[in-house]
Design a protein around this motif. Structure first.
Motif, PDB file in Angstrom:
ATOM      1  N   VAL A  47       0.869  -1.047   0.014  1.00  0.00           N
ATOM      2  CA  VAL A  47       0.036   0.031  -0.188  1.00  0.00           C
ATOM      3  C   VAL A  47       0.814   1.330  -0.058  1.00  0.00           C
ATOM      4  N   ASP A  48       1.791   1.128   0.785  1.00  0.00           N
ATOM      5  CA  ASP A  48       2.775   2.567   1.025  1.00  0.00           C
ATOM      6  C   ASP A  48       3.648   2.738  -0.405  1.00  0.00           C
ATOM      7  N   MET A  49       3.897   1.654  -1.106  1.00  0.00           N
ATOM      8  CA  MET A  49       4.801   1.891  -2.266  1.00  0.00           C
ATOM      9  C   MET A  49       3.888   2.457  -3.408  1.00  0.00           C
ATOM     10  N   LYS A  50       2.575   1.944  -3.419  1.00  0.00           N
ATOM     11  CA  LYS A  50       1.614   2.417  -4.389  1.00  0.00           C
ATOM     12  C   LYS A  50       1.246   3.739  -4.186  1.00  0.00           C
ATOM     13  N   ALA A  51       1.239   4.250  -2.787  1.00  0.00           N
ATOM     14  CA  ALA A  51       0.730   5.761  -2.304  1.00  0.00           C
ATOM     15  C   ALA A  51       1.806   6.545  -2.392  1.00  0.00           C
ATOM     16  N   THR A  52       3.169   6.389  -2.699  1.00  0.00           N
ATOM     17  CA  THR A  52       4.151   7.208  -2.628  1.00  0.00           C
ATOM     18  C   THR A  52       4.907   7.026  -3.909  1.00  0.00           C
ATOM     19  N   VAL A  53       5.166   6.075  -4.636  1.00  0.00           N
ATOM     20  CA  VAL A  53       6.103   6.081  -5.891  1.00  0.00           C
ATOM     21  C   VAL A  53       5.175   6.190  -6.946  1.00  0.00           C
ATOM     22  N   HIS A  54       5.682   7.078  -7.898  1.00  0.00           N
ATOM     23  CA  HIS A  54       4.882   7.200  -9.205  1.00  0.00           C
ATOM     24  C   HIS A  54       6.093   7.501 -10.038  1.00  0.00           C
ATOM     25  N   LEU A  55       5.604   8.138 -11.370  1.00  0.00           N
ATOM     26  CA  LEU A  55       6.944   8.287 -12.495  1.00  0.00           C
ATOM     27  C   LEU A  55       7.448   9.823 -12.359  1.00  0.00           C
ATOM     28  N   CYS A  56       8.777   9.998 -12.665  1.00  0.00           N
ATOM     29  CA  CYS A  56       9.468  11.190 -12.545  1.00  0.00           C
ATOM     30  C   CYS A  56       8.515  11.977 -13.594  1.00  0.00           C
ATOM     31  N   SER A  57       8.219  13.460 -13.343  1.00  0.00           N
ATOM     32  CA  SER A  57       7.600  14.201 -14.171  1.00  0.00           C
ATOM     33  C   SER A  57       8.522  14.533 -15.193  1.00  0.00           C
ATOM     34  N   ARG A  58       9.669  14.647 -15.261  1.00  0.00           N
ATOM     35  CA  ARG A  58      10.664  14.864 -16.417  1.00  0.00           C
ATOM     36  C   ARG A  58      10.923  13.658 -17.367  1.00  0.00           C
ATOM     37  N   CYS A  59      11.489  12.594 -16.747  1.00  0.00           N
ATOM     38  CA  CYS A  59      12.217  11.352 -17.512  1.00  0.00           C
ATOM     39  C   CYS A  59      11.329  10.171 -17.516  1.00  0.00           C
ATOM     40  N   PHE A  60      10.493  10.079 -16.271  1.00  0.00           N
ATOM     41  CA  PHE A  60       9.421   8.971 -16.277  1.00  0.00           C
ATOM     42  C   PHE A  60      10.040   7.731 -15.803  1.00  0.00           C
ATOM     43  N   ASN A  61      11.067   8.012 -14.760  1.00  0.00           N
ATOM     44  CA  ASN A  61      11.750   6.924 -14.096  1.00  0.00           C
ATOM     45  C   ASN A  61      10.896   6.889 -12.967  1.00  0.00           C
ATOM     46  N   VAL A  62      10.955   5.848 -12.212  1.00  0.00           N
ATOM     47  CA  VAL A  62      10.209   5.633 -10.945  1.00  0.00           C
ATOM     48  C   VAL A  62      10.869   6.562  -9.869  1.00  0.00           C
ATOM     49  N   THR A  63      10.124   7.280  -9.071  1.00  0.00           N
ATOM     50  CA  THR A  63      10.675   8.014  -7.975  1.00  0.00           C
ATOM     51  C   THR A  63       9.621   8.399  -6.915  1.00  0.00           C
ATOM     52  N   ALA A  64      10.019   8.729  -5.741  1.00  0.00           N
ATOM     53  CA  ALA A  64       8.934   9.051  -4.676  1.00  0.00           C
ATOM     54  C   ALA A  64       8.981  10.643  -4.552  1.00  0.00           C
ATOM     55  N   GLU A  65       9.391  11.105  -5.454  1.00  0.00           N
ATOM     56  CA  GLU A  65       9.558  12.865  -5.433  1.00  0.00           C
ATOM     57  C   GLU A  65       8.763  13.479  -6.791  1.00  0.00           C
ATOM     58  N   ASP A  66       8.939  14.420  -6.974  1.00  0.00           N
ATOM     59  CA  ASP A  66       8.306  14.899  -8.341  1.00  0.00           C
ATOM     60  C   ASP A  66       9.205  14.570  -9.530  1.00  0.00           C
ATOM     61  N   GLU A  67      10.473  15.067  -9.016  1.00  0.00           N
ATOM     62  CA  GLU A  67      11.448  14.672 -10.066  1.00  0.00           C
ATOM     63  C   GLU A  67      12.436  13.500  -9.451  1.00  0.00           C
ATOM     64  N   CYS A  68      13.045  12.729 -10.231  1.00  0.00           N
ATOM     65  CA  CYS A  68      13.638  11.648  -9.675  1.00  0.00           C
ATOM     66  C   CYS A  68      15.281  12.000  -9.219  1.00  0.00           C
ATOM     67  N   SER A  69      15.924  11.274  -8.708  1.00  0.00           N
ATOM     68  CA  SER A  69      17.255  11.576  -8.077  1.00  0.00           C
ATOM     69  C   SER A  69      18.300  11.839  -9.238  1.00  0.00           C
ATOM     70  N   ILE A  70      18.078  10.998 -10.218  1.00  0.00           N
ATOM     71  CA  ILE A  70      19.112  11.385 -11.648  1.00  0.00           C
ATOM     72  C   ILE A  70      18.736  12.649 -12.015  1.00  0.00           C
ATOM     73  N   CYS A  71      17.417  13.042 -12.196  1.00  0.00           N
ATOM     74  CA  CYS A  71      17.227  14.274 -12.814  1.00  0.00           C
ATOM     75  C   CYS A  71      17.688  15.332 -11.907  1.00  0.00           C
ATOM     76  N   LEU A  72      17.565  15.297 -10.853  1.00  0.00           N
ATOM     77  CA  LEU A  72      18.180  16.419  -9.940  1.00  0.00           C
ATOM     78  C   LEU A  72      19.667  16.494  -9.495  1.00  0.00           C
ATOM     79  N   ASP A  73      20.308  15.348 -10.260  1.00  0.00           N
ATOM     80  CA  ASP A  73      21.641  15.264  -9.815  1.00  0.00           C
ATOM     81  C   ASP A  73      22.560  16.295 -10.536  1.00  0.00           C
TER      82      ASP A  73
END
Ligand SMILES: [Zn+2]
Length: 188
Positions: A47-73
């Motif tokens: 339930v927690d994974m489905k509630a928090t993880v979605h696709l990065c708004s820029r590259c569509f990688n999996v992330t718990a944030e708006d943009e993934c750690s790769i896009c923010l690096d």
């Protein structure tokens, strides 16, 4: 065939990839005998994974944030984008298409994230697109489509060098093989 709540769980497990009827029954009976707290932890994790993880708004990688750690690096090379069917590691940034063009499976470019990639090329100062699609007929078709679509926008489009097994899946290539394929990439 089993009590309805047990059968319901067996049916749910059996819908998962790689789980047959026998494995589904084994898992259900394991949980039937497990501590309540252990079963609850498993349920919470799903339930927690489905509630928090979605696709990065820029590259569509999996992330718990708006943009993934790769896009923010900021240490990553912003001018190179590796276009992949699914996620993996490299020094630049990514764009996850969501699959490959396959007329037989009814997957055309419009069902993949091509529009979103064009928008990134037009706004993010990208110099090179690496088509890291799988070495399959669908992957080749997709790479050539990317070249036709993106070269007129002024970016270099390259393809991973062979060295990956034909019909093999890039997702499962070890890092050294993938590194060699990246180093020997060829312009399309
Ligand atoms: Zn991202």
């Amino acid at each position: 065939m089993f009590e309805p709540p047990v059968q319901r769980l067996i049916d749910e497990f059996a819908r998962l990839p790689g789980i047959g009827q026998k494995s589904a029954q084994r898992l259900a009976f394991h949980l039937l005998n497990a501590e309540n707290a252990d079963a609850q932890r498993l349920a919470d994790a799903i339930v927690d994974m489905k509630a928090t993880v979605h696709l990065c708004s820029r590259c569509f990688n999996v992330t718990a944030e708006d943009e993934c750690s790769i896009c923010l690096d900021l240490r990553r090379d912003m001018t190179v984008v590796c276009v992949v069917e699914r996620a993996q590691e490299f020094r630049g940034r990514y764009h996850v298409l969501g699959g490959a063009i396959s007329p037989i499976a009814g997957i055309g470019p419009e069902t993949l994230r091509m529009k979103e990639l064009v928008a990134r090329v037009e706004t993010e100062g990208i110099a090179e697109i690496i088509a890291a699609t799988n070495p399959t007929v669908e992957g080749d078709t997709t790479a050539l489509y990317l070249a036709r679509l993106l070269k007129p926008l002024g970016v270099t489009v390259s393809r991973l060098a062979s060295g990956l097994p034909v019909g093999g899946d890039i997702d499962y290539a070890d890092e050294i093989t993938l590194g060699r394929a990246l180093a020997g990439r060829k312009e399309l």
